[in-house]
Design an enzyme around this catalytic site. Sequence first.
Site, PDB file in Angstrom:
ATOM      1  N   SER A 152      35.386  37.291  37.335  1.00 56.06           N
ATOM      2  CA  SER A 152      36.172  36.591  38.356  1.00 56.06           C
ATOM      3  C   SER A 152      35.329  35.495  39.018  1.00 56.06           C
ATOM      4  O   SER A 152      34.929  34.550  38.355  1.00 56.06           O
ATOM      5  CB  SER A 152      36.708  37.604  39.368  1.00 56.06           C
ATOM      6  OG  SER A 152      37.710  37.036  40.175  1.00 56.06           O
ATOM      7  N   ASP A 228      46.812  40.434  34.332  1.00 57.60           N
ATOM      8  CA  ASP A 228      45.995  40.104  35.501  1.00 57.60           C
ATOM      9  C   ASP A 228      46.866  39.372  36.518  1.00 57.60           C
ATOM     10  O   ASP A 228      47.457  38.326  36.215  1.00 57.60           O
ATOM     11  CB  ASP A 228      44.835  39.212  35.052  1.00 57.60           C
ATOM     12  CG  ASP A 228      43.776  39.018  36.117  1.00 57.60           C
ATOM     13  OD1 ASP A 228      44.141  38.852  37.297  1.00 57.60           O
ATOM     14  OD2 ASP A 228      42.585  39.013  35.756  1.00 57.60           O
ATOM     15  N   HIS A 261      42.912  43.011  36.183  1.00 56.74           N
ATOM     16  CA  HIS A 261      41.714  42.348  36.715  1.00 56.74           C
ATOM     17  C   HIS A 261      40.603  43.333  37.075  1.00 56.74           C
ATOM     18  O   HIS A 261      39.565  42.936  37.582  1.00 56.74           O
ATOM     19  CB  HIS A 261      42.110  41.557  37.971  1.00 56.74           C
ATOM     20  CG  HIS A 261      41.127  40.507  38.399  1.00 56.74           C
ATOM     21  ND1 HIS A 261      40.930  39.338  37.695  1.00 56.74           N
ATOM     22  CD2 HIS A 261      40.278  40.449  39.474  1.00 56.74           C
ATOM     23  CE1 HIS A 261      40.024  38.592  38.324  1.00 56.74           C
ATOM     24  NE2 HIS A 261      39.602  39.246  39.388  1.00 56.74           N
TER      25      HIS A 261
END
Length: 285
Positions: A152, A228, A261
């Site tokens: 991320s 995600d 995620h």
Amino acid sequence: MKKLSSNKVFGGEHAQYSHYSDANKCDMTFAIFLPPIALGKGKEAQRVPVIYWLSGLTCNDQNFMQKAGAFRAAAELGIAIVAPDTSPRGEDVPDDLDGAFDLGLGAGFYLNATQAPWSTHYNMYDYIINELLPGVQQTFFVNENSAISGHSMGGHGALTIGLKNPDVFTSISAFSPICSPVNCAWGQKAFTHYLGDDQQTWLQYDACHLLQNALKQIPILIDQGTDDNFLKDQLQPNNLINVAQMSDYHLTLNMRSGYDHSYFFISSFIDDHLSFHATCLFAGE
């Protein structure tokens, strides 16, 4: 450098250290996993290569170490892993006044801030390149072969730091990276506060811009979950793929059906990333 904790795992050692950072003007914490071969277990110790892992928003040096399940493969491959904190911390370190998760503590974005009040402490780029890497090489039984990876915000950090330093890192990988921070809300907010309103200065920390202007190609592997929640609005991997195609820059993007995620996703494919880096780290040996 002060050792805070130590745990034996898969014949190696996971340890946590703290030290003062001149770049960030505060104490910084990082974690390191040393495989058995770097400790001399069973035979004479050997210096090992290092993968630097950069974590995402709200994380610290322990999230990856405790959740990713990377130690077994790293021990077998003979690779060390170093995970720094995601931002400076301390009583004098500024934070978002509203307590938002995407600015301030836990959200350093792996850049050098130029705007007050952030510029005194938020210099994660200099910290990683000029302090953490040489400090690890001087302190531990590792060699100079280094790779970089992250998730991320940390995926953004891995891509940008790796692309800016192709002679330092053999390879780059990322899970769910923020691929074009200049075009998403997380990046725009952070860059406005840390770097100011001149968007030209933002480009030095945008993976798409850096890849488009790269003078040297190094291997890049990206894994992205199709489920995600941040895929479309914040991560935008298609932007990076489009730039790579236009620039004839070869990289691998795996779209993983049904994954989100979380660290459940990371732990599912971390062995693939370690093997990918191992091929590059041990090339020529």
